[in-house]
Write a protein that holds these residues in place. Structure first.
Motif, PDB file in Angstrom:
ATOM      1  N   VAL A 100       0.699  -1.435  -0.232  1.00 37.42           N
ATOM      2  CA  VAL A 100      -0.267   0.371  -0.192  1.00 37.42           C
ATOM      3  C   VAL A 100       1.654   1.273   0.320  1.00 37.42           C
ATOM      4  N   SER A 101       0.935   1.967  -1.335  1.00 36.89           N
ATOM      5  CA  SER A 101       1.799   3.309  -1.328  1.00 36.89           C
ATOM      6  C   SER A 101       0.815   4.385  -0.265  1.00 36.89           C
ATOM      7  N   PRO A 102       2.244   5.652  -0.024  1.00 35.59           N
ATOM      8  CA  PRO A 102       2.206   6.638   0.932  1.00 35.59           C
ATOM      9  C   PRO A 102       0.744   7.054   0.177  1.00 35.59           C
ATOM     10  N   GLU A 103       0.558   7.094  -1.822  1.00 36.57           N
ATOM     11  CA  GLU A 103      -0.537   8.033  -1.609  1.00 36.57           C
ATOM     12  C   GLU A 103      -2.068   7.420  -1.690  1.00 36.57           C
ATOM     13  N   GLN A 104      -1.977   6.027  -1.425  1.00 42.56           N
ATOM     14  CA  GLN A 104      -3.595   5.556  -1.263  1.00 42.56           C
ATOM     15  C   GLN A 104      -3.433   5.319   0.413  1.00 42.56           C
ATOM     16  N   LEU A 105      -2.829   5.655   0.905  1.00 44.44           N
ATOM     17  CA  LEU A 105      -3.089   5.616   2.597  1.00 44.44           C
ATOM     18  C   LEU A 105      -3.877   7.165   2.751  1.00 44.44           C
ATOM     19  N   ARG A 106      -2.930   8.830   1.719  1.00 43.14           N
ATOM     20  CA  ARG A 106      -3.179   9.857   1.803  1.00 43.14           C
ATOM     21  C   ARG A 106      -4.729   9.825   1.762  1.00 43.14           C
ATOM     22  N   PHE A 107      -5.391   9.322   0.209  1.00 40.85           N
ATOM     23  CA  PHE A 107      -5.971   9.012  -0.525  1.00 40.85           C
ATOM     24  C   PHE A 107      -7.701   8.982   0.723  1.00 40.85           C
ATOM     25  N   LEU A 108      -6.946   7.467   1.358  1.00 39.34           N
ATOM     26  CA  LEU A 108      -8.469   6.682   2.308  1.00 39.34           C
ATOM     27  C   LEU A 108      -8.152   7.575   3.371  1.00 39.34           C
ATOM     28  N   SER A 109      -7.255   8.362   4.050  1.00 35.40           N
ATOM     29  CA  SER A 109      -7.218   9.152   5.310  1.00 35.40           C
ATOM     30  C   SER A 109      -8.279  10.162   4.545  1.00 35.40           C
ATOM     31  N   GLY A 110      -8.160  11.096   2.760  1.00 31.91           N
ATOM     32  CA  GLY A 110      -8.811  12.239   2.866  1.00 31.91           C
ATOM     33  C   GLY A 110     -10.396  11.609   2.888  1.00 31.91           C
ATOM     34  N   LYS A 111     -10.758  10.148   2.265  1.00 30.21           N
ATOM     35  CA  LYS A 111     -11.564   9.742   2.567  1.00 30.21           C
ATOM     36  C   LYS A 111     -12.877   9.707   4.104  1.00 30.21           C
ATOM     37  N   VAL A 112     -11.647   9.740   5.361  1.00 23.26           N
ATOM     38  CA  VAL A 112     -12.623   9.703   6.507  1.00 23.26           C
ATOM     39  C   VAL A 112     -12.387  11.045   6.962  1.00 23.26           C
ATOM     40  N   ALA A 113     -11.907  11.763   6.635  1.00 19.23           N
ATOM     41  CA  ALA A 113     -11.532  13.319   7.585  1.00 19.23           C
ATOM     42  C   ALA A 113     -12.899  13.845   6.239  1.00 19.23           C
ATOM     43  N   ASP A 114     -13.296  13.493   5.591  1.00 20.76           N
ATOM     44  CA  ASP A 114     -14.390  14.147   4.633  1.00 20.76           C
ATOM     45  C   ASP A 114     -16.102  12.778   4.965  1.00 20.76           C
ATOM     46  N   GLY A 115     -15.429  12.339   6.109  1.00 19.68           N
ATOM     47  CA  GLY A 115     -16.509  11.583   5.991  1.00 19.68           C
ATOM     48  C   GLY A 115     -17.476  10.243   5.547  1.00 19.68           C
ATOM     49  N   THR A 116     -16.518  10.257   4.438  1.00 14.06           N
ATOM     50  CA  THR A 116     -17.225   9.025   2.932  1.00 14.06           C
ATOM     51  C   THR A 116     -17.148   7.506   3.453  1.00 14.06           C
ATOM     52  N   LEU A 117     -15.486   7.528   4.112  1.00 18.73           N
ATOM     53  CA  LEU A 117     -15.238   6.187   4.752  1.00 18.73           C
ATOM     54  C   LEU A 117     -14.892   6.615   6.917  1.00 18.73           C
ATOM     55  N   SER A 118     -15.388   5.370   7.354  1.00 12.88           N
ATOM     56  CA  SER A 118     -15.570   5.684   8.966  1.00 12.88           C
ATOM     57  C   SER A 118     -13.677   4.853   8.583  1.00 12.88           C
ATOM     58  N   GLY A 119     -12.876   4.795  10.068  1.00  7.05           N
ATOM     59  CA  GLY A 119     -12.100   4.111  10.259  1.00  7.05           C
ATOM     60  C   GLY A 119     -12.168   2.917   9.599  1.00  7.05           C
ATOM     61  N   ASN A 120     -12.784   2.027  10.149  1.00  2.00           N
ATOM     62  CA  ASN A 120     -12.946   0.707   9.849  1.00  2.00           C
ATOM     63  C   ASN A 120     -13.401   0.747   8.641  1.00  2.00           C
ATOM     64  N   LYS A 166     -16.611  -1.059  -5.336  1.00  2.42           N
ATOM     65  CA  LYS A 166     -16.964  -1.967  -5.668  1.00  2.42           C
ATOM     66  C   LYS A 166     -18.137  -3.011  -4.722  1.00  2.42           C
ATOM     67  N   ARG A 167     -17.170  -2.900  -3.364  1.00  2.00           N
ATOM     68  CA  ARG A 167     -17.954  -2.833  -2.133  1.00  2.00           C
ATOM     69  C   ARG A 167     -18.665  -2.468  -1.292  1.00  2.00           C
ATOM     70  N   GLY A 168     -18.902  -0.710  -2.307  1.00  2.00           N
ATOM     71  CA  GLY A 168     -20.424   0.342  -1.935  1.00  2.00           C
ATOM     72  C   GLY A 168     -19.792   0.559  -0.749  1.00  2.00           C
ATOM     73  N   LEU A 169     -18.477   0.842  -0.571  1.00  2.00           N
ATOM     74  CA  LEU A 169     -18.027   1.498   1.075  1.00  2.00           C
ATOM     75  C   LEU A 169     -18.443   3.011   1.337  1.00  2.00           C
ATOM     76  N   LYS A 170     -19.664   3.301   1.983  1.00  2.00           N
ATOM     77  CA  LYS A 170     -19.890   4.876   2.214  1.00  2.00           C
ATOM     78  C   LYS A 170     -20.452   5.201   3.384  1.00  2.00           C
ATOM     79  N   GLN A 171     -20.241   6.031   4.268  1.00  2.00           N
ATOM     80  CA  GLN A 171     -20.607   5.986   5.178  1.00  2.00           C
ATOM     81  C   GLN A 171     -21.913   6.316   5.093  1.00  2.00           C
ATOM     82  N   LEU A 172     -22.855   5.949   5.810  1.00  2.00           N
ATOM     83  CA  LEU A 172     -24.415   7.306   5.756  1.00  2.00           C
ATOM     84  C   LEU A 172     -24.185   8.659   6.451  1.00  2.00           C
TER      85      LEU A 172
END
Lengths: 485, 95
Positions: free
Chosen positions: A374-394, A416-422
Motif C-alpha cells: 500500500v503506497s503513501p499516496e493510497q494511504l493519503r487518499f483514504l485519510s482524505g475519505k475519512v476526513a470528509d466523512g465518506t469512510l469510517s475508520g473501519n 465495488k464493495r459499496g463502502l460509503k458511510q451514511l
C-alpha cells in the motif's frame, strides 16, 4: 530482577560487518552463503609473499559512522590511523594474526543517545571504533576427529564499536544495541542481518554497590540477538551478585552464553587469557584521510534518526509514535512521504495506520516499508475519505486489507464493495426511530439510568445501517431523541 | 631489563615453539643480549621526535571496493594436506 543494593555496570563491544562487496585487504567477494573456500584468495588464506591493500569502501564506511555518532562533526576522526597485528593461533586465522587497530583507531569518541527504560534519555559514550578483518569459520562436526575450515569469511571488513561502561541494566544495553543497529543500517554501512552474523555484541558486565568502585568484569562473547543479549546480561548479573553475597569473588573471565539453558559459562580465565602481542603491521603504511574526503562523505550523509524523529514530533506525533517511525530508514522515508503535504488533522490516523495495520502486515510477510503493497499516496487518499466523512475508520482499514491482497486501487474497491458511510441525518434519524420503537426495553433501562443501554442502542443502529452510519452522528441523534422521549 | 626463565617458557608457549630447559637457557641469554641493545637505544633522548609506525615516511594507498579475485579453490587445495567437501581439514580444536 532489579536488586536496589547492587548496581550493574555494562559496556558493549559490537562488531558490525561493513557492507562492502570486497574484503578488507583483498579483492575477494564478501557475498554470504557461497560454497566453502570459493571466496578465499591467496591473501585471505595467507600464502607466502602476499601483501594486504586496504579497501577504500571500508574506510569510507568507518568515516560515515564517525560522523553519525558525533553530531556530524569530524573531530573524532583520526586523520592518521594505524593498523596493528593482533597475534594468536587458531586454524581459522591462517596468518596467525588478525589485522586490527590498537593505539590509533580511525574513530575516537562520539556517543549514541538512547531512551532508558528507567532513566529517561541518556547518552552512551563511545570509546572508539576501529577497522579490522574477520576470521574464518571452524566446523567441528562430521569430520572424524578433524575440524573443517571455511575461509570465505576470513578478511571480511568489520567495524568494532566500543562503548564506555555507561549502561546500568540489560534493558539499557538492549536499547543501545538497537539504536546502534538502527544507526549502522540507517547510514548504509552494515546490512544489520543478525542471523548471518553481520551485527554481534560482546557484553562486559560487572556489579558494584551503588556509588562504590567498579567490580571485576566478565565478558560475554558473541551475542547475536537482542533477546540473547538481554537474557545473558540478566543471568550474568544475577550470578555475580549471588556469588558475592555467598562470600565468593568474581574473577575476570571470558564467558559464553548458552541459549538452550539460558546460562553463561566460563570459557577461559584471565590466567590463560590471550596475550595478543600487538605491534604495528609492517605490511601496511599509516592510513591518512584528508579533510576534503571527509567533507565529500559528509555531503552524502542522510539526515540522522534523531533529526527525523524531531521532525515527526513537529508533525504533532507523540515521542513513542515518532520513535516507531525512525526504527529504520525505510520506515522513516515511508512516513515522511505519507505526511508531507497532508492536512495536519489527518496525520494522527495516518501515523496509526503506519505503526499499526501496515507494520503488522509487513512483519507477517517479512517485508520492510520500501516493499509495502500500500503506497503513501493510497494511504493519503483514504485519510482524505475519512476526513470528509465518506469512510469510517473501519472501512478505511477494510480498504487497506483489500489493496494489500491486490484487489486494485482504493477508489475501485470502495465502489465495488459499496463502502460509503451514511452521513445523511434524515436517513439516520429514520433508522434511529425504528430502533427506538423496536427496543422499548433498552429505552426503559436507559431512562432508569443504565448507561450501558445507550451503547446497546448505538450498536443496534449501526447494525441496522449495516455498519455504514456515521458513528458521531448516530451518537448525537440518539442522544437528542432519547432526551425528547 | 632482563627476562626470567619462566618468561622465556611463556613466550615459547605463545609462539607455539617447544623448547627444552637447555634451549630455554640459551634463548634466555640471547634474548637478554637483545634487551641490552634495546636498553641502549631507549637511553637516547627522543622527547622531540614524533613516534613512527612504519620505517618509510609514506601513507597508505587504498584500493577501490570491487571484486577482482576469482575462485581458485582447486589450485589452493591441491597443496593442502587434507580437504573434504571444499573444507580444509585440521586437527580438531575446540575452545
Amino acid at each position: 530482577m532489579v536488586n536496589p543494593s547492587w548496581e550493574i555496570v555494562i559496556g558493549l563491544e559490537t562488531h558490525a560487518q561493513l557492507s562492502t562487496v570486497s574484503k578488507m585487504f583483498s579483492g575477494s567477494s564478501t557475498a554470504f552463503g557461497a560454497a566453502p573456500n570459493t571466496q578465499a584468495s591467496a591473501v585471505d588464506i595467507a600464502l607466502p609473499g602476499v601483501l594486504p591493500v586496504a579497501n577504500r569502501g571500508a574506510v569510507e564506511r568507518a568515516i560515515r559512522f564517525g560522523l553519525a555518532v558525533n553530531g556530524g562533526s569530524s573531530d573524532n576522526i583520526n586523520r592518521r590511523s594505524v593498523f596493528a597485528r593482533k597475534n594468536y593461533f587458531y586454524p581459522d586465522l591462517p596468518k596467525g594474526y588478525q589485522i586490527s587497530q590498537l593505539d590509533l583507531p580511525i574513530v575516537k569518541g562520539g556517543g549514541v543517545t538512547i531512551l532508558s527504560p528507567t532513566r529517561g534519555e541518556i547518552t552512551v559514550k563511545l570509546t572508539r571504533a576501529h577497522l579490522e578483518e574477520d576470521a574464518g569459520k571452524s566446523l567441528h562436526e562430521d569430520f572424524q576427529g578433524m575440524s573443517g575450515i571455511d575461509l570465505n569469511r576470513a578478511g571480511t571488513p568489520l567495524l568494532e564499536i566500543v562503548s564506555e561502561p555507561d549502561m546500568r541494566s540489560a534493558g539499557e544495553a538492549v536499547a543501545y544495541a538497537k539504536a546502534l543497529h538502527g544507526l549502522v543500517t540507517w547510514i548504509g554501512i552494515c546490512d544489520g542481518n543478525m542471523q548471518e552474523g553481520s551485527f554481534r555484541c560482546d557484553a562486559n558486565v560487572s556489579v558494584r554497590r551503588p556509588g562504590g568502585p567498579l567490580g571485576t568484569r566478565r565478558e560475554i562473547k558473541n551475542l547475536n540477538s537482542f533477546r540473547f543479549l538481554q537474557q545473558a546480561i540478566e543471568y550474568e548479573a544475577r550470578w555475580q551478585i549471588e556469588t558475592i553475597e555467598d562470600g565468593g569473588t568474581v574473577k575476570q573471565a571470558t564467558v559464553l552464553f548458552d541459549p538452550d539453558t539460558g546460562e553463561t559459562r566460563s570459557m577461559r580465565s584471565k590466567e590463560d587469557a590471550h596475550d595478543y602481542r600487538y605491534f604495528p603491521d609492517p605490511d601496511l603504511l599509516p592510513l591518512v584521510v584528508s579533510d576534503a574526503w571527509i567533507d565529500e562523505i559528509k555531503s552524502t550523509m542522510p539526515a540522522l534518526p534523531e533529526m527525523v524523529r524531531n521532525k515527526f514530533i513537529e508533525f504533532g506525533l507523540s515521542r513513542a509514535q515518532a520513535e516507531h517511525h525512525v526504527s529504520s530508514i525505510e520506515t522513516a522515508k515511508f512516513a515522511l512521504s505519507t505526511f508531507t503535504e497532508t492536512p495536519p488533522k489527518e496525520i494522527p490516523d495516518l501515523s496509526n495506520w503506519i505503526s499499526g495495520i501496515l507494520s503488522a502486515k509487513l512483519n507477517a510477510d517479512g517485508l520492510n516499508f520500501s516493499q509495502s503493497k500500500v503506497s503513501p499516496e493510497q494511504l493519503r487518499f483514504l485519510s482524505g475519505k475519512v476526513a470528509d466523512g465518506t469512510l469510517s475508520g473501519n472501512m478505511a482499514r477494510e480498504v487497506i486489507d483489500a489493496v494489500w491482497v491486490g484487489e486494485g486501487e482504493p477508489d475501485a474497491i470502495i465502489e465495488k464493495r459499496g463502502l460509503k458511510q451514511l452521513s445523511d441525518s434524515g436517513e439516520i434519524e429514520k433508522i434511529v426511530d425504528q430502533v427506538l420503537a423496536a427496543n422499548a426495553k433498552s429505552v426503559e433501562e436507559f431512562r432508569a439510568g443504565k448507561d450501558k443501554a445507550f451503547n446497546a442502542l448505538v450498536g443496534q443502529v449501526m447494525k441496522a445501517s449495516k455498519g455504514k452510519a456515521n458513528p458521531a452522528q448516530v451518537n448525537e441523534i440518539l442522544k437528542r431523541k432519547l432526551s425528547q422521549l | 631489563m632482563s627476562l626470567t626463565l619462566d618468561e622465556v617458557h611463556r613466550i615459547a608457549v605463545l609462539a607455539r615453539i617447544e623448547v627444552s630447559d637447555e634451549q630455554a637457557l640459551a634463548t634466555q641469554a640471547q634474548l637478554n643480549d637483545i634487551f641490552a641493545l634495546i636498553g641502549e637505544m631507549q637511553a637516547v633522548d627522543t622527547a622531540a621526535v614524533e613516534p613512527m609506525s612504519h620505517a618509510r615516511d609514506l601513507t597508505m594507498r587504498l584500493r577501490e571496493d570491487v571484486v577482482t579475485e576469482h575462485d581458485q579453490r582447486e589450485l589452493f587445495q591441491s597443496i593442502a594436506p587434507r580437504v573434504d567437501d571444499g573444507l580444509y581439514l585440521v586437527p580438531k580444536v575446540i575452545e
